[in-house]
Design a protein around this motif. Structure first.
Motif, short mmCIF file in Angstrom:
data_model
loop_
_atom_site.label_atom_id
_atom_site.label_comp_id
_atom_site.label_asym_id
_atom_site.label_seq_id
_atom_site.Cartn_x
_atom_site.Cartn_y
_atom_site.Cartn_z
N CYS A 11 1.87 11.14 1.96
CA CYS A 11 0.63 10.71 3.28
C CYS A 11 1.27 11.05 4.86
O CYS A 11 2.48 9.96 5.22
N GLU B 221 1.44 -0.44 4.50
CA GLU B 221 1.60 -0.90 3.24
C GLU B 221 2.64 0.97 2.11
O GLU B 221 1.86 0.37 0.75
N ALA B 222 2.82 1.17 2.92
CA ALA B 222 3.03 2.59 2.32
C ALA B 222 3.90 2.13 1.00
O ALA B 222 5.08 1.07 0.95
N HIS C 65 -9.20 3.06 5.24
CA HIS C 65 -8.10 3.87 5.30
C HIS C 65 -6.59 2.50 6.51
O HIS C 65 -7.64 2.18 7.22
N PRO C 66 -6.09 1.98 5.69
CA PRO C 66 -4.76 1.47 6.59
C PRO C 66 -4.66 1.97 8.48
O PRO C 66 -4.87 0.98 9.10
N ILE D 253 -4.51 6.27 -1.00
CA ILE D 253 -3.83 5.70 -2.93
C ILE D 253 -4.50 4.31 -3.15
O ILE D 253 -5.19 4.92 -4.48
N CYS E 135 3.63 7.62 -1.76
CA CYS E 135 2.79 7.77 0.03
C CYS E 135 3.31 8.96 -0.45
O CYS E 135 3.37 10.03 0.21
N CYS F 155 2.44 3.18 8.14
CA CYS F 155 2.16 2.80 7.34
C CYS F 155 2.91 1.25 6.84
O CYS F 155 3.61 1.81 6.41
N PRO G 94 -2.06 12.13 -0.34
CA PRO G 94 -3.51 11.75 -1.88
C PRO G 94 -4.61 12.46 -1.18
O PRO G 94 -4.86 13.07 0.34
#
Ligand code: SF4
Lengths: 307, 333
Positions: free
Chosen positions: A273, A281-282, A241-242, A304, A286, A279, A291
């Motif tokens: 999320c 990477e969102a 997870h990030p 995800i 998201c 985040c 998720p």
């Protein structure tokens, strides 16, 4: 089979903001963890993120204005309120964080003795004090007379004498000097090596990593990842997870980069999320819905596109 | 270590004693001045209805006899020096030594106050405990409502109510006084005295209950929400065991202390209750002494009641000092 399994646990509190308006604050949402015998699971997350409530929920000692949903299994059976009441202090022991949890007007020896369920309570208490290197005079002291280390060991004794199979410790290490801390952590390892299941709830990821078998990363009231302790290595590339990755990198011995932003308050949780606002990477996806927790490479994750 | 504790308590008592002394001197002086400057003419009060029959000459004689014609400071000093010699003076209205009057009245009052004190303490404590253990249930609501209502009820009103209901309507108890009317002093039985005691004692207790009950309830609610009770529950304790082990010891001490500290209210309540029931206690004597300008008696009563209230507070302090391990044992370390 896990001895304790928490499935989709949610906890919310009813609060009266004024005499007519009632507010429902969700402090834990769809949390999943499981605990095996002979294993230490560390639930790690920032202070004030509601981790302690997980312990209280398992023990069934939440305040009356709390509503819980989800299921907790003990030994494969659903843990009902009456079951909780019969297990408390016998099979499931709780180790609180400070001397505030001891009765200020009762000698500590007596308090440890009340945890003994069978046999000679005094003998059991003396034996455990000896084992933990507490002077015999300590049993006649009152909580306010204990030093940090003595308090720690006294609280630990209550769990040891109870012969519990599951031990839940809430923030067992803050404020301890390194020697006492190491000793405390070793005691937990000993518990696990003797076949107990230990859940360590802490904000101190570094000391958790030294003894735990599995780490559950807790964020904004839920677990975002469960990973074997070996995955916390290198740049954190093995992590799923990030947030866990960022947490790992934020440690002083790693890159020491703090995560920008702060945890959302339970009354203003994002819809999708929970980590999305912070985040990197969102993506659009998201923000739509939270998720689900899914299994991934011998662990679990709630993101995800984790691989 | 023990010796050390003894010395500390000695010093503590000494300081308290000094405080008591200064307080007494101040109180004596102030009350003396107050009485002197009040519009009550002690001679008139002394003579009462016979005033018309008394000529100015006789009046002067009486004034001289009691020393009322001298300057205020001289009177105060006269009285003060006599006091130091152990002589409280002679009561004008009873024409007996003040010490005797107070002694006799005190016995009567003591029985009344002690009964009320124990009754209100025990009942109030139990009510508070029940209320807190059953918080937010109907029984808690009833107890709270009762206490709030009582806390705002004047003692004399409650006394009158009790008299009307139990003495006048139902006729269960005598209407007043400390002993039956028309019975020789040596024929008065203990049962007679108890019969006369019940109504005033119950009145005082009914009122006194509110304070202890509400205080105990509040304390116990706090204790039950404390971390150590949470931990006790986490270890499987519950219900009565939980209360017995952790609730009682943490709540009893504040309640007992409060009860001792409430001596002043008890005394105040007794004054009113005794008046309503014509009960021959200290309270009634105080009212009479005040109304009829009996300076020696009034001052004697002031000194006595100061002692009494002070003793209550002192005991309250001492209990905390000696019983609570947090203050006791930290002194030993
Ligand atoms: S689901 Fe999206 S926002 Fe949440 S952690 Fe994964 S990538 Fe980031």
């Amino acid at each position: 089979m896990p001895i304790l399994e928490v499935e989709n646990l949610s906890i919310s509190f009813n609060q009266y903001t004024s005499s007519f308006k009632q507010n429902n604050i969700q402090v834990i949402s769809s949390l999943n963890v499981s605990l095996e015998e002979g294993e230490i699971l560390a639930v790690v997350g920032a202070s004030g993120s509601g981790k302690s409530l997980l312990a209280h929920a398992i023990l069934g000692i939440l305040p009356d204005n709390a509503t819980i949903s989800g299921t907790i299994y003990y030994n494969g059976e659903v843990l009902t309120a009456s079951k909780q009441a019969s297990l408390r202090g016998k099979e499931v022991a709780f180790i609180p964080q400070s001397t505030n949890y001891l009765d200020p007007l009762m000698r500590v020896g007596n308090q440890v003795r009340t945890s003994v369920k069978t046999g000679d309570a005094t003998a059991a208490q003396r034996a455990v004090f000896k084992r933990l290197h507490l002077q015999p005079t300590v049993e006649n002291m009152y909580p306010f007379q204990l030093s940090g280390g003595m308090a720690r060991r006294t609280l630990l004794s209550t769990a040891i004498v109870s012969d519990a199979k599951v031990i839940i410790a809430d923030e067992p290490t803050p404020g301890l000097d390194p020697v006492v801390m190491k000793e405390a952590l070793n005691n937990f390892r000993e518990f696990a090596d003797n076949g107990c299941a230990v859940m360590l709830i802490t904000h101190d990821i570094e000391s958790a990593l030294t003894i735990a078998d599995k780490i559950a990363v807790f964020y904004a009231g839920t677990t975002v990842e469960v990973a074997p302790v070996e995955d916390f290595t290198g740049d954190g590339e093995a992590l799923r997870h990030p947030y866990s990755k960022a947490l790992w990198r934020a440690l002083p011995q790693n890159d020491f980069i703090p995560i920008p932003g702060s945890q959302p308050h339970p009354s203003a949780l994002p819809t999708g999320c929970l980590f999305a606002p912070r985040c990197k990477e969102a993506i659009l996806e998201c923000g739509k819905k939270q998720p689900e927790m899914r299994n991934l490479r011998n662990g679990m994750v709630r993101c995800i596109h984790a691989t | 270590m023990r010796k050390n504790v003894g010395r500390k308590i000695g010093i503590f008592l000494l300081l308290k004693g000094l405080r008591m002394l200064t307080l007494l001197v101040a109180i004596c002086f102030i009350s003396f001045l107050l009485v002197k400057n009040s519009p009550i003419d002690p001679i008139q009060a002394y003579i009462g209805a016979d005033m018309l029959k008394v000529g100015p000459e006789q009046r002067e004689k009486i004034a001289e006899y009691w020393g009322v014609d001298q300057p205020v400071m001289v009177q105060f000093l006269n009285w003060g020096s006599a006091l130091l010699a152990g002589d409280l003076g002679t009561s004008m209205i009873f024409r007996r030594p003040v010490a005797d009057v107070i002694g006799e009245r005190f016995i009567n009052s003591l029985v009344l106050m002690l009964t009320a004190w124990v009754l209100s303490g025990v009942i109030g404590f139990v009510m508070g405990v029940v209320s807190a253990m059953k918080k937010d249930t109907w029984i808690d609501r009833i107890i709270k409502w009762y206490c709030y209502t009582l806390a705002s009820t004047p003692t004399f009103w409650m006394g009158l109510l009790m008299l009307i209901v139990f003495a006048v309507w139902l006729g269960w108890f005598p209407i007043g006084l400390g002993v039956p009317v028309g019975v020789l002093a040596e024929d008065v039985t203990i049962a007679n005295r108890i019969e006369h005691l019940i109504l005033p004692a119950v009145t005082l207790s009914i009122i006194g209950v509110a304070n202890v009950a509400l205080h105990t309830r509040q304390k116990l609610v706090e204790v039950l929400a404390s971390d150590y009770v949470l931990f006790a529950r986490a270890r499987g304790e519950r219900g009565f065991t939980l209360f017995w082990r952790h609730g009682l010891r943490n709540v009893a001490l504040p309640a007992i202390t409060l009860q001792f500290a409430a001596f002043s209210e008890l005394f105040g309540g007794a004054v009113l209750a005794e008046q309503v029931f014509s009960y021959p206690g200290l309270g009634q004597a105080t009212v009479e002494a005040g109304l009829r300008g009996d300076v020696p008696l009034l001052l004697g009563l002031v000194i006595f009641s100061t002692f009494f209230v002070f003793a209550g507070n002192l005991i309250a302090d001492l209990i905390y000092y000696v019983v609570d391990p947090r203050t006791r044992e930290s002194r030993m370390l």
